[in-house]
Write a protein that holds these residues in place. Structure first.
Motif, mmCIF file in Angstrom:
data_model
loop_
_atom_site.group_PDB
_atom_site.id
_atom_site.type_symbol
_atom_site.label_atom_id
_atom_site.label_comp_id
_atom_site.label_asym_id
_atom_site.label_seq_id
_atom_site.Cartn_x
_atom_site.Cartn_y
_atom_site.Cartn_z
ATOM 1 N N PRO A 12 0.809 -1.227 0.000
ATOM 2 C CA PRO A 12 0.000 0.000 0.000
ATOM 3 C C PRO A 12 0.841 1.276 0.000
ATOM 4 N N GLN A 13 1.977 1.259 0.710
ATOM 5 C CA GLN A 13 2.822 2.456 0.752
ATOM 6 C C GLN A 13 3.520 2.702 -0.584
ATOM 7 N N ILE A 14 3.880 1.631 -1.276
ATOM 8 C CA ILE A 14 4.517 1.794 -2.588
ATOM 9 C C ILE A 14 3.513 2.354 -3.577
ATOM 10 N N VAL A 15 2.301 1.810 -3.569
ATOM 11 C CA VAL A 15 1.267 2.279 -4.479
ATOM 12 C C VAL A 15 0.933 3.751 -4.208
ATOM 13 N N ALA A 16 0.915 4.129 -2.934
ATOM 14 C CA ALA A 16 0.564 5.501 -2.555
ATOM 15 C C ALA A 16 1.732 6.477 -2.711
ATOM 16 N N GLY A 17 2.920 5.978 -3.030
ATOM 17 C CA GLY A 17 4.073 6.856 -3.191
ATOM 18 C C GLY A 17 4.739 7.239 -1.886
ATOM 19 N N ILE A 18 4.414 6.551 -0.801
ATOM 20 C CA ILE A 18 5.032 6.838 0.504
ATOM 21 C C ILE A 18 6.413 6.191 0.594
ATOM 22 N N LYS A 19 6.500 4.956 0.191
ATOM 23 C CA LYS A 19 7.782 4.227 0.178
ATOM 24 C C LYS A 19 8.358 4.294 -1.230
ATOM 25 N N ARG A 20 9.478 4.981 -1.371
ATOM 26 C CA ARG A 20 10.115 5.132 -2.676
ATOM 27 C C ARG A 20 11.586 4.721 -2.609
ATOM 28 N N GLN A 21 11.868 3.728 -1.806
ATOM 29 C CA GLN A 21 13.232 3.228 -1.682
ATOM 30 C C GLN A 21 13.207 1.800 -1.148
ATOM 31 N N THR A 22 14.318 1.101 -1.326
ATOM 32 C CA THR A 22 14.444 -0.248 -0.787
ATOM 33 C C THR A 22 15.912 -0.526 -0.511
ATOM 34 N N VAL A 23 16.182 -1.302 0.524
ATOM 35 C CA VAL A 23 17.544 -1.699 0.879
ATOM 36 C C VAL A 23 17.720 -3.156 0.473
ATOM 37 N N ARG A 24 18.753 -3.451 -0.284
ATOM 38 C CA ARG A 24 18.975 -4.800 -0.795
ATOM 39 C C ARG A 24 20.420 -5.219 -0.567
ATOM 40 N N ALA A 25 20.608 -6.537 -0.414
ATOM 41 C CA ALA A 25 21.958 -7.087 -0.314
ATOM 42 C C ALA A 25 22.647 -6.969 -1.671
ATOM 43 N N ASP A 26 23.969 -6.983 -1.637
ATOM 44 C CA ASP A 26 24.730 -6.926 -2.887
ATOM 45 C C ASP A 26 24.417 -8.132 -3.761
ATOM 46 N N ARG A 27 24.342 -7.902 -5.063
ATOM 47 C CA ARG A 27 24.177 -8.972 -6.027
ATOM 48 C C ARG A 27 24.839 -8.546 -7.334
ATOM 49 N N ARG A 28 24.819 -9.409 -8.329
ATOM 50 C CA ARG A 28 25.552 -9.127 -9.553
ATOM 51 C C ARG A 28 25.041 -7.883 -10.266
#
Length: 328
Positions: A12-28
C-alpha cells in the motif's frame, strides 16, 4: 530492467508513493540511475502482482551499511549511507521513508508493534537479517505520472479549492469546497441554501482511501470495504487460498466470493483489518448520511465525528442549524 519483490504489508505504501526506496543485499546486478525498475508483491508466486504502472525510474543506487544490536530496544545501532553516518533523527526519518512508520505498517504487519519507525525496522531487520553487520545498496526511485487529456480528466470542472466566505452565523464560517460552484457558495453565504446548493453525493464521489485501506477498496470496492471494516476492524482474520471451500469468519459473514477477492490482493494467510472509522465517516458523509447516524454506525461520539476534519461537515451543520432556526 531490474525487478524487485516486496512483502505485502509494504505494497500500500509503494502504491501511494510513501515508500520510494528499498535496501537490498549486494548482487551481480542492481538498478542504475535512469533505468526503469519493476516492483512486485509476492514475486515468483501465483499471487504475484505488479505494484506500479508505468514503471518508476531509479534515481539513486548508494552503498549502505546497517549495524544492529539485540542489546538495544530499537535494534538498529547505526546506519551509514554512501560513507556518511546518520544521526539519530536521520535514522528515524530513514526508517519511516523505508516503510516502517507505525501509522502505515503496524495495522498490516502482524509482528510489528513499535512506537517508532526505528523500532519497527529493528524488528524486521532482526527477523530477516540476523547478522549484526549488513552491507548492501539503497535503491531509490521516482514514480512516473501519465498525463491525461482534458477529456479524460473531465474538462470544464472547476479545480478543487477552499475559500472563506462571509459567515452565516456568529459561530461558523461557511466554506466553498471541491465540487461546489461559486453560485452555490454565494447562495450559502447569503442564507438562500436551496439556491445552487448541491447534495454531498453531487458535490463529490467517495473520498480517496488512505494507503492502509486502499487494498481493501481494490478487492471489494468502496461499499464492500466499508462492510469489511465495520465487521472485522481492529482484528486479525484468516484468508483461505482462492477457490478453497472456506469456513472462515470472512467467508461466513461476507461470502466466499469476497474472501477470494481479498485473497487475490493480499494472498492467503492472516491479515490485520484496520478500524478505518474516519474514512468510513467520510464515505458515509459523501453519501449524504447525517453526522448522528455516522456516529451511531461507527460507535463514536458525535463530537468526535465533528472534529474529524470532514470539511463538508461544517457546511452540513450550518445548513441543519439554519433550517432548524438556530442560527442568528
Amino acid at each position: 530492467m531490474v525487478a524487485y519483490g516486496f512483502k505485502r504489508f509494504f505494497a500500500p505504501q509503494i502504491v501511494a508513493g510513501i515508500k520510494r526506496q528499498t535496501v537490498r543485499a549486494d548482487r551481480r546486478r542492481h538498478a542504475r540511475p535512469g533505468e526503469h525498475v519493476q516492483l512486485y508483491q509476492a514475486m515468483r508466486t501465483r499471487h504475484c502482482r505488479k505494484l506500479l504502472d508505468p514503471d518508476p525510474v531509479c534515481t539513486d543506487t548508494l552503498p549502505i551499511v546497517v549495524e544492529t544490536s539485540s542489546l538495544l530496544d530499537c535494534v538498529i545501532a547505526a546506519i551509514e549511507i554512501d560513507g556518511r553516518r546518520l544521526h539519530r533523527d536521520e535514522i528515524e526519518a530513514f526508517a519511516g521513508a523505508d516503510g516502517f512508520a507505525p501509522e502505515h505498517i503496524n495495522h498490516l504487519a502482524i509482528d510489528m508493534h513499535g512506537k517508532t519507525a526505528r523500532e519497527n525496522m529493528g524488528a524486521f531487520w532482526l527477523a530477516n537479517h540476523p547478522a549484526s553487520l549488513f552491507e548492501g545498496v539503497l535503491i531509490k526511485w521516482r514514480q512516473r505520472i501519465e498525463m491525461k487529456s482534458a477529456a479524460q480528466a473531465g474538462a470544464g470542472r472547476a479545480p478543487a479549492r477552499i475559500s472563506a466566505l462571509p459567515a452565516m452565523s456568529h459561530r461558523r464560517v461557511a466554506l466553498t469546497i471541491e465540487g461546489t460552484d461559486r453560485a452555490g457558495a454565494e447562495a450559502l453565504a447569503s442564507g438562500d441554501t436551496r439556491k445552487g446548493m448541491k447534495s454531498n453525493a453531487e458535490n463529490k464521489g467517495p473520498p480517496r482511501a488512505p494507503a492502509h485501506i486502499a487494498p481493501f477498496v481494490e478487492a471489494l470496492g468502496v461499499d464492500g470495504a466499508v462492510e469489511m471494516l465495520l465487521e472485522f476492524g481492529g482484528s486479525q482474520v484468516h484468508l483461505s487460498r482462492v477457490g478453497y471451500r472456506s469456513t472462515s469468519a470472512v467467508a461466513e459473514r461476507l461470502g466466499v466470493e469476497k474472501e477470494d477477492a481479498l485473497a487475490k490482493v493480499f494472498g492467503p494467510g492472516y491479515i490485520k483489518v484496520p478500524l478505518g472509522r474516519q474514512w468510513i465517516a467520510q464515505v458515509m458523509f459523501a453519501q449524504g448520511v447525517s453526522i448522528n447516524e455516522i456516529a451511531r454506525t461507527i460507535r463514536a461520539d458525535v463530537a468526535t465525528v465533528r472534529r474529524w476534519g470532514l470539511i463538508k461537515a461544517d457546511m452540513q451543520l450550518d445548513l441543519e442549524d439554519w433550517l432548524a432556526g438556530k442560527t442568528a
